[in-house]
Structure formats: structure tokens, C-alpha cells
Design an enzyme around this catalytic site. Sequence first.
Site, PDB file in Angstrom:
ATOM      1  N   CYS A   1       0.858  -1.177   0.000  1.00 26.10           N
ATOM      2  CA  CYS A   1       0.000   0.000   0.000  1.00 26.10           C
ATOM      3  C   CYS A   1       0.900   1.235   0.000  1.00 26.10           C
ATOM      4  CB  CYS A   1      -0.893  -0.003   1.232  1.00 26.10           C
ATOM      5  SG  CYS A   1      -1.727   1.569   1.490  1.00 26.10           S
TER       6      CYS A   1
ATOM      7  N   HIS B   1      -7.000   1.877   2.591  1.00 27.11           N
ATOM      8  CA  HIS B   1      -6.357   2.865   3.464  1.00 27.11           C
ATOM      9  C   HIS B   1      -7.203   4.144   3.501  1.00 27.11           C
ATOM     10  CE1 HIS B   1      -2.322   3.919   5.287  1.00 27.11           C
ATOM     11  NE2 HIS B   1      -3.079   4.975   5.488  1.00 27.11           N
TER      12      HIS B   1
ATOM     13  N   HIS C   1      -8.714   7.477   3.105  1.00 28.47           N
ATOM     14  CA  HIS C   1      -8.293   8.662   2.348  1.00 28.47           C
ATOM     15  C   HIS C   1      -9.483   9.305   1.658  1.00 28.47           C
ATOM     16  CE1 HIS C   1      -8.476   5.621  -0.865  1.00 28.47           C
ATOM     17  NE2 HIS C   1      -8.549   6.615  -1.734  1.00 28.47           N
TER      18      HIS C   1
HETATM   19 ZN   LIG Z   1      -2.014   1.431   3.757  1.00 20.89          ZN
END
Ligand SMILES: [Zn+2]
Length: 322
Positions: A31, A139, A141
Amino acid sequence: MTELRWHPLLREWVGVAAHRQNRPQMPKDCCPFCPGSGRVPDHYDTILYPNDFPAFSPDNPPFEDYPGLFHSTGARGSCDVVIYHPGHTMLPSQMPAEHWRKVVDLWCERSAQLYANPDIACVCIFENTGEAVGVTMPHPHGQIYAFPFTPPLIERELHSAREYYDANHACLYCRLLAEELSAAKRIVLESPDFVAFVPFHARWPGEMQIYPRKHLGDLNALSDTEKNDLAAIVKAVRLKYDNLWGFAIPLMMMVRQRPVRGHSPYFHLHIEFYPIQRSPTKLKYLAGVESGTGTFLNDTSAEEKAAEFRGTIPKSVNFSED
Ligand SMILES: [Zn+2]
Ligand SMILES: [Zn+2]
């Protein structure tokens, strides 16, 4: 590189970015947003990350607005990713209000830069969350798109607000908020500076909006206290969504700010949430009627959804006492 093609029937721009089709599905163990990836600092709270496949870029040819039947022009602008938190699996609803405040500060900082850029007409801060919304990266965001033109939905909203302002010498949003507060049945949360409600005209099942009580056009008009309060109510609304059925609902979050150019005293900063989960097991799709006519069919009532949200934890914005 993206080009913009003019749609002469709908009178709107279509972004054509063939390279975006080649976006990789990230492998689970890689990631770029995680500390240690080499792509971001090893230690951060929240940071701006340039979009690897930007629809709008400062390197694209300039945008030239002269609509023709087969006209295309450059998609000059910018696309940033706002990485909310270093934790890969952190849910936005679980981030403390103090952490949301850091996100708000980053929104403000980047907005101020973009408002000063003569290429930019509209700054759109948003978040897509959940695989059902097509998010390839878990993740936490959001994104900031800086458009060289005003996108059509925002143009329509501005037009309505301008017309109301010219006729009534008052803000349409302030009026809607006053009516919602007096009707009370669609209000979900109130804080000193903000109100969250399911609007009378909600298009999405469980759509909520957050309005500042004070008439303000953009994030940078907020005081320090108001920014803290905004962070707290965004956190509380996100918790309500995730607690409603006990799992993180796929949704879109849009921060609406005044246009970059000109004077628009009739515009009122607000946030809109479009959840696409219409029941614990069913998703809302934009099918034939919505996509083909622009008319939304919402099979939930705003009043019932507001009551459901009021009954869901947290019961207040500063909810340590709940
Ligand atoms: Zn991540
Ligand atoms: Zn207002």
C-alpha cells in the site's frame, strides 16, 4: 493525459482519461499510503499525496471554454489524495475528532492554495469509501479535485442559490436550515456551530447534510473553534452511519465550497453524504431512471431515516456522556 470533450446535448464536459483504465488493483501487502512504503514519510498524521493517475493535472494543456459539436480541450487542474491516517485499516468513523481536525486543516490549507490558482474554477473535496463505491484502496483517504470549470451539479446549485438571493436578498441554504430546525423531525445532530439533518429532498437512502449555522462560503472562513466543531460533527455522523447496521456503509462524502472565481455571497458551505446502502443487505444502484433521466427514486423517507439515525449511537456530537 486526460482531455475534456464537450457534450453538446447535455452541455457539460466529459473527462476522457484512457490511462485510468490501467489503474492497478493493489496487492494486499503493498500500500503506497502506508508508512514504510517509500512513497510517503515514515511518520505522518495526515498528508497530501499526488494522485498517481490524475484526471486533472497542472501539466495538461490549458482549458479553453468554447463549446463546439466536436470540441475537446485540456484538463488542466489538479487531483490530490488526502491520506487521513497512517493506519491502513483505520475507519474514518474511528478516527478521534482531534484527528479529523487535522484533516480539516489540510482541506483548508490545500483549498487556500487552489483558490489562489488562476487555472482553477472549482475546488471539490470528497471521499469515496467502500468497495461497493469502487474504492481499490482500503487505506483511509479522501480526494481534492480542482476543476478548470464549474461542474454541472454545482453550477445548478449556484444558479438556484443566486436566483433565490436576487429575489429574496437572503441565503437559500440559511432558509432551508431554519425550516429544517423549526420542523425538527429531520434533524439528526446539533452542535454549537453545525447541524446535521436528512434533507426533505434527500435523493439517496439516508443522505445526510451538515450545514454551519453561520452563513459562511468556504472552509477558510471557519474560526478555530468552528473547525474543531466541524471535525467533531463529521466524526459523529460517520459513527452514526457505521453503527446503523453494525458495519461501515459504503458512501460518498462531498464538501461543497463557494466557487473560486467571482463574488458569490449566496453560497453556503456544507457537506453532503451519499450512502449507497439502502438496507443491511441491499445496495442502491444508479440504474436506468437515475442514470438515464437524472430523476432519483428514493425508497426511504427522510423523516424515518432521521428518526433511525437519532436512535443510533452516538446520541450527541460530544458523546463521551452517551
Ligand atoms: Zn495502507
Ligand atoms: Zn447561508
